[in-house]
Motif scaffolding. Structure first.
Motif, mmCIF file in Angstrom:
data_model
loop_
_atom_site.group_PDB
_atom_site.id
_atom_site.type_symbol
_atom_site.label_atom_id
_atom_site.label_comp_id
_atom_site.label_asym_id
_atom_site.label_seq_id
_atom_site.Cartn_x
_atom_site.Cartn_y
_atom_site.Cartn_z
ATOM 1 N N ALA A 37 0.837 -1.200 0.000
ATOM 2 C CA ALA A 37 0.000 0.000 0.000
ATOM 3 C C ALA A 37 0.875 1.254 0.000
ATOM 4 C CB ALA A 37 -0.938 0.000 1.199
ATOM 5 N N ASP A 38 1.934 1.247 0.803
ATOM 6 C CA ASP A 38 2.850 2.388 0.825
ATOM 7 C C ASP A 38 3.497 2.609 -0.543
ATOM 8 O OD1 ASP A 38 2.267 2.710 3.507
ATOM 9 O OD2 ASP A 38 4.104 1.734 4.211
ATOM 10 N N GLN A 39 3.847 1.514 -1.210
ATOM 11 C CA GLN A 39 4.440 1.606 -2.546
ATOM 12 C C GLN A 39 3.451 2.218 -3.543
ATOM 13 O OE1 GLN A 39 5.900 -2.139 -4.090
ATOM 14 N NE2 GLN A 39 5.839 -1.391 -6.183
ATOM 15 N N VAL A 40 2.196 1.803 -3.447
ATOM 16 C CA VAL A 40 1.178 2.358 -4.345
ATOM 17 C C VAL A 40 1.067 3.867 -4.132
ATOM 18 C CG1 VAL A 40 -1.294 2.421 -4.888
ATOM 19 C CG2 VAL A 40 -0.139 0.233 -4.603
ATOM 20 N N ILE A 41 1.004 4.290 -2.885
ATOM 21 C CA ILE A 41 0.879 5.720 -2.585
ATOM 22 C C ILE A 41 2.077 6.492 -3.143
ATOM 23 C CG2 ILE A 41 0.838 7.422 -0.716
ATOM 24 C CD1 ILE A 41 -0.774 5.291 0.912
ATOM 25 N N ALA A 69 -3.155 10.670 2.776
ATOM 26 C CA ALA A 69 -1.710 10.414 2.699
ATOM 27 C C ALA A 69 -1.164 10.676 1.297
ATOM 28 C CB ALA A 69 -1.403 8.976 3.112
ATOM 29 N N TRP A 70 -2.043 10.799 0.339
ATOM 30 C CA TRP A 70 -1.657 11.089 -1.048
ATOM 31 C C TRP A 70 -2.437 12.306 -1.511
ATOM 32 C CZ3 TRP A 70 -4.785 11.429 -5.371
ATOM 33 C CH2 TRP A 70 -4.128 11.551 -6.595
ATOM 34 N N THR A 71 -1.782 13.150 -2.283
ATOM 35 C CA THR A 71 -2.472 14.269 -2.921
ATOM 36 C C THR A 71 -2.076 14.298 -4.385
ATOM 37 O OG1 THR A 71 -0.701 15.813 -2.341
ATOM 38 C CG2 THR A 71 -2.570 15.670 -0.816
ATOM 39 N N VAL A 134 -3.120 -4.285 -7.407
ATOM 40 C CA VAL A 134 -2.658 -4.440 -6.032
ATOM 41 C C VAL A 134 -3.928 -4.669 -5.220
ATOM 42 C CG1 VAL A 134 -1.524 -3.385 -4.054
ATOM 43 C CG2 VAL A 134 -0.612 -3.004 -6.358
ATOM 44 N N LEU A 135 -4.025 -5.854 -4.639
ATOM 45 C CA LEU A 135 -5.256 -6.292 -3.991
ATOM 46 C C LEU A 135 -5.000 -6.628 -2.532
ATOM 47 C CD1 LEU A 135 -8.237 -7.171 -4.305
ATOM 48 C CD2 LEU A 135 -7.379 -9.429 -4.974
ATOM 49 N N HIS A 136 -5.826 -6.068 -1.673
ATOM 50 C CA HIS A 136 -5.779 -6.362 -0.238
ATOM 51 C C HIS A 136 -7.047 -7.135 0.107
ATOM 52 C CE1 HIS A 136 -2.635 -3.320 -0.087
ATOM 53 N NE2 HIS A 136 -3.452 -2.558 -0.778
ATOM 54 N N ILE A 137 -6.888 -8.300 0.702
ATOM 55 C CA ILE A 137 -8.044 -9.118 1.068
ATOM 56 C C ILE A 137 -8.203 -9.073 2.583
ATOM 57 C CG2 ILE A 137 -9.078 -11.409 1.003
ATOM 58 C CD1 ILE A 137 -7.422 -11.946 -1.532
ATOM 59 N N LEU A 138 -9.372 -8.619 3.027
ATOM 60 C CA LEU A 138 -9.644 -8.549 4.457
ATOM 61 C C LEU A 138 -10.354 -9.821 4.914
ATOM 62 C CD1 LEU A 138 -10.799 -4.857 5.022
ATOM 63 C CD2 LEU A 138 -8.522 -5.860 5.206
ATOM 64 N N PRO A 139 -10.037 -10.294 6.114
ATOM 65 C CA PRO A 139 -10.622 -11.542 6.617
ATOM 66 C C PRO A 139 -12.041 -11.345 7.143
ATOM 67 C CG PRO A 139 -9.098 -10.646 8.219
ATOM 68 C CD PRO A 139 -9.032 -9.751 7.012
#
Length: 175
Positions: A37-41, A69-71, A134-139
Motif C-alpha cells: 500500500a505504501d508503494q502504491v501511494i 496520505a496522497w495528494t 494491487v489487492l488487499h483481502i480482508l478476513p
C-alpha cells in the motif's frame, strides 16, 4: 517513462468490494501496515474512480484517497453533468474509457494512474488498459454486495504474481 494503470482495491474474503447498499464500514478492519500500500501511494500520480458514491452527501474531508496520505489530481469517470459536480477540486470525465484514461495518465506524469471501484477498473480491464492489480483481502465474509469483478462475456485476463505480502497481492497483467 509513462506510468502504469494500476487497479488498487480492498476486497472481502468472499470477493466483494462493498457490502449491500454500498456499505464500506467493514473497511475499518485493521490488517496492519502494508509495504505494498505504501508503494502504491509513493508511485501514484493520479487517481480515478467512478461517480457512484460522489454525491452531494459525500464527505470530501474524510473520504480522500488513502486517508489524505496522497495528494494529486483526482478524476471521476461519470455520466453526470460536470456542471453539477459536488467538488470542484475533482476533474469529471466521461465518454470513451480510453480517452479518459489517457487524460488521467497525462496528468500523472511519470507516475501511475490508480483506478478503483467497480466500474472503472472493469472498463479498463475489458479495454486492455490495465497493467497491474494491487489487492488487499480482508478476513471478513460479507455474503453479498458489489463484486470485485463481474463482466459477463469478457475475454479471459491472466496475471502473474509479482509479490505477496500476507493477504496483499501485487499482480501484473500478462499481455
Amino acid at each position: 517513462m509513462t506510468g502504469k494503470v494500476v487497479w488498487h482495491m480492498t476486497m472481502s474474503l468472499d470477493g466483494f468490494i462493498a457490502g449491500p447498499d454500498d456499505d464500506l464500514d467493514w473497511y475499518s478492519a485493521d490488517t496492519g501496515p502494508s509495504e505494498l500500500a505504501d508503494q502504491v501511494i509513493r508511485t501514484t500520480g493520479a487517481f480515478m474512480c467512478g461517480g457512484r458514491l460522489i454525491t452531494e452527501d459525500y464527505d470530501f474531508e474524510t473520504m480522500k484517497p488513502y486517508g489524505g496520505a496522497w495528494t494529486g489530481p483526482i478524476f471521476v469517470y461519470t455520466h453526470k453533468d460536470p456542471a453539477t459536480a459536488p467538488d470542484p477540486s475533482m476533474t469529471y470525465v466521461s465518454g470513451d474509457i480510453r480517452e479518459a484514461v489517457a487524460t488521467a495518465l497525462a496528468a500523472a506524469g511519470d507516475k501511475n494512474l490508480v483506478v478503483t471501484g467497480g466500474t472503472v477498473p472493469r472498463l479498463c480491464t475489458d479495454a486492455g488498459l490495465l497493467d497491474e492489480i494491487v489487492l488487499h483481502i480482508l478476513p471478513i465474509l460479507l455474503g453479498e454486495g458489489i463484486p470485485f469483478y463481474a463482466s459477463p462475456g469478457a475475454k479471459r485476463t491472466e496475471f502473474t504474481l509479482l509479490r505477496a505480502e500476507g493477504m496483499n497481492f501485487h499482480l501484473q497483467v500478462v499481455k
